[in-house]
Design a protein around this motif. Structure first.
Motif, PDB file in Angstrom:
ATOM      1  N   SER A  12      -0.493 124.194 -36.075  1.00 50.67           N
ATOM      2  CA  SER A  12      -1.529 125.326 -35.941  1.00 50.67           C
ATOM      3  C   SER A  12      -1.802 125.709 -34.483  1.00 50.67           C
ATOM      4  O   SER A  12      -1.964 126.768 -34.156  1.00 50.67           O
ATOM      5  CB  SER A  12      -2.764 125.350 -36.770  1.00 50.67           C
ATOM      6  OG  SER A  12      -2.366 125.649 -38.123  1.00 50.67           O
ATOM      7  N   THR A  13      -1.890 124.637 -33.768  1.00 51.84           N
ATOM      8  CA  THR A  13      -2.327 124.524 -32.386  1.00 51.84           C
ATOM      9  C   THR A  13      -1.102 124.623 -31.516  1.00 51.84           C
ATOM     10  O   THR A  13      -1.149 125.137 -30.204  1.00 51.84           O
ATOM     11  CB  THR A  13      -3.215 123.336 -31.949  1.00 51.84           C
ATOM     12  OG1 THR A  13      -2.624 122.337 -32.269  1.00 51.84           O
ATOM     13  CG2 THR A  13      -4.668 123.577 -32.826  1.00 51.84           C
ATOM     14  N   ALA A  14       0.243 124.323 -31.870  1.00 50.69           N
ATOM     15  CA  ALA A  14       1.431 124.221 -31.082  1.00 50.69           C
ATOM     16  C   ALA A  14       1.852 125.606 -31.130  1.00 50.69           C
ATOM     17  O   ALA A  14       1.426 126.705 -31.507  1.00 50.69           O
ATOM     18  CB  ALA A  14       2.508 123.599 -31.993  1.00 50.69           C
ATOM     19  N   ILE A  15       2.588 125.854 -29.817  1.00 48.68           N
ATOM     20  CA  ILE A  15       2.931 127.176 -29.436  1.00 48.68           C
ATOM     21  C   ILE A  15       4.482 127.316 -29.839  1.00 48.68           C
ATOM     22  O   ILE A  15       5.454 126.704 -29.291  1.00 48.68           O
ATOM     23  CB  ILE A  15       2.938 127.347 -27.833  1.00 48.68           C
ATOM     24  CG1 ILE A  15       1.487 127.215 -27.591  1.00 48.68           C
ATOM     25  CG2 ILE A  15       3.527 128.708 -27.715  1.00 48.68           C
ATOM     26  CD1 ILE A  15       1.143 127.199 -25.740  1.00 48.68           C
ATOM     27  N   ASN A  16       4.778 128.354 -30.688  1.00 48.80           N
ATOM     28  CA  ASN A  16       6.239 128.389 -31.284  1.00 48.80           C
ATOM     29  C   ASN A  16       6.800 129.538 -30.392  1.00 48.80           C
ATOM     30  O   ASN A  16       6.119 130.073 -29.593  1.00 48.80           O
ATOM     31  CB  ASN A  16       6.084 128.816 -32.646  1.00 48.80           C
ATOM     32  CG  ASN A  16       5.425 130.247 -33.065  1.00 48.80           C
ATOM     33  OD1 ASN A  16       5.790 131.053 -32.143  1.00 48.80           O
ATOM     34  ND2 ASN A  16       5.052 130.364 -34.301  1.00 48.80           N
ATOM     35  N   GLY A  17       8.184 129.569 -30.490  1.00 46.96           N
ATOM     36  CA  GLY A  17       8.938 130.440 -29.637  1.00 46.96           C
ATOM     37  C   GLY A  17       8.663 131.993 -29.705  1.00 46.96           C
ATOM     38  O   GLY A  17       8.506 132.451 -28.564  1.00 46.96           O
ATOM     39  N   ILE A  18       8.415 132.438 -30.800  1.00 46.12           N
ATOM     40  CA  ILE A  18       7.735 133.749 -31.104  1.00 46.12           C
ATOM     41  C   ILE A  18       6.438 134.100 -30.214  1.00 46.12           C
ATOM     42  O   ILE A  18       6.384 134.870 -29.585  1.00 46.12           O
ATOM     43  CB  ILE A  18       7.608 134.371 -32.525  1.00 46.12           C
ATOM     44  CG1 ILE A  18       9.036 134.264 -33.028  1.00 46.12           C
ATOM     45  CG2 ILE A  18       7.020 135.643 -32.645  1.00 46.12           C
ATOM     46  CD1 ILE A  18       9.045 134.246 -34.834  1.00 46.12           C
ATOM     47  N   SER A  19       5.526 133.149 -30.465  1.00 42.91           N
ATOM     48  CA  SER A  19       4.143 133.266 -29.601  1.00 42.91           C
ATOM     49  C   SER A  19       4.498 133.116 -28.154  1.00 42.91           C
ATOM     50  O   SER A  19       3.973 133.808 -27.254  1.00 42.91           O
ATOM     51  CB  SER A  19       3.333 132.157 -29.930  1.00 42.91           C
ATOM     52  OG  SER A  19       2.650 132.390 -31.359  1.00 42.91           O
ATOM     53  N   ARG A  20       5.293 132.561 -27.663  1.00 42.73           N
ATOM     54  CA  ARG A  20       5.568 132.104 -26.400  1.00 42.73           C
ATOM     55  C   ARG A  20       6.369 133.489 -25.827  1.00 42.73           C
ATOM     56  O   ARG A  20       6.008 133.816 -24.892  1.00 42.73           O
ATOM     57  CB  ARG A  20       6.451 130.990 -26.155  1.00 42.73           C
ATOM     58  CG  ARG A  20       7.129 130.633 -24.643  1.00 42.73           C
ATOM     59  CD  ARG A  20       7.934 129.507 -24.807  1.00 42.73           C
ATOM     60  NE  ARG A  20       7.279 128.226 -25.415  1.00 42.73           N
ATOM     61  CZ  ARG A  20       6.335 127.457 -24.510  1.00 42.73           C
ATOM     62  NH1 ARG A  20       6.006 127.762 -23.417  1.00 42.73           N
ATOM     63  NH2 ARG A  20       5.731 126.552 -25.305  1.00 42.73           N
ATOM     64  N   LYS A  21       7.375 133.975 -26.249  1.00 40.42           N
ATOM     65  CA  LYS A  21       7.947 135.198 -26.031  1.00 40.42           C
ATOM     66  C   LYS A  21       6.894 136.329 -25.937  1.00 40.42           C
ATOM     67  O   LYS A  21       6.832 137.004 -25.001  1.00 40.42           O
ATOM     68  CB  LYS A  21       8.942 135.658 -26.826  1.00 40.42           C
ATOM     69  CG  LYS A  21       9.877 136.709 -26.495  1.00 40.42           C
ATOM     70  CD  LYS A  21      11.105 136.818 -27.296  1.00 40.42           C
ATOM     71  CE  LYS A  21      12.380 137.758 -26.908  1.00 40.42           C
ATOM     72  NZ  LYS A  21      11.843 139.163 -27.265  1.00 40.42           N
ATOM     73  N   THR A  22       6.233 136.332 -26.963  1.00 35.48           N
ATOM     74  CA  THR A  22       5.236 137.607 -27.166  1.00 35.48           C
ATOM     75  C   THR A  22       4.259 137.498 -26.103  1.00 35.48           C
ATOM     76  O   THR A  22       3.802 138.645 -25.404  1.00 35.48           O
ATOM     77  CB  THR A  22       4.430 137.544 -28.497  1.00 35.48           C
ATOM     78  OG1 THR A  22       5.309 137.720 -29.546  1.00 35.48           O
ATOM     79  CG2 THR A  22       3.451 138.505 -28.686  1.00 35.48           C
ATOM     80  N   THR A  23       3.602 136.490 -25.849  1.00 37.59           N
ATOM     81  CA  THR A  23       2.568 136.221 -24.656  1.00 37.59           C
ATOM     82  C   THR A  23       3.354 136.398 -23.440  1.00 37.59           C
ATOM     83  O   THR A  23       2.740 137.266 -22.512  1.00 37.59           O
ATOM     84  CB  THR A  23       2.170 134.715 -24.572  1.00 37.59           C
ATOM     85  OG1 THR A  23       1.462 134.496 -26.049  1.00 37.59           O
ATOM     86  CG2 THR A  23       0.949 134.566 -23.536  1.00 37.59           C
TER      87      THR A  23
END
Length: 102
Positions: free
Chosen positions: A7-18
């Motif tokens: 839950s605290t890790a940054i996945n690829g979708i969150s990385r790209k969106t941010t």
């Protein structure tokens, strides 16, 4: 892998969106000429989720400052930035809670 760790890790979708939301620049100093890192607004050690509402793009220098001695100086600026992007933004929603699915 433990549920909290996932839950605290940054996945690829969150990385790209941010990165897209922040224009691939440091939102604190505006730099684009250095690698841009993702920082948790609420730190992972405090259970900060790896979701765009809790992530911020920072250059390495600003990230180190935010994680260090200048945290209390930088944090209000970052909170206002995130509030401007998410009208329903609330710090309490950004902390891992066991059994709560996102």
């Amino acid at each position: 892998m433990r549920e909290r760790t996932k839950s605290t890790a940054i996945n690829g979708i969150s990385r790209k969106t941010t990165h897209e939301r922040d224009g691939y620049r440091c939102v604190y100093c505006g730099r684009t000429d250095r690698p841009i890192e993702l920082a948790h607004f609420i730190s992972r050690t405090r259970g900060g989720l790896g979701v765009p509402k809790n992530l911020i793009s920072l250059c390495g220098d600003c990230h180190r400052d935010y994680d260090g001695a200048r945290h209390s100086e930088i944090q209000p600026f970052l909170a206002e930035y995130l509030k401007s992007k998410y009208p329903d933004w609330n710090e309490n929603d950004l902390i891992y809670q066991k059994g709560v699915l996102l």
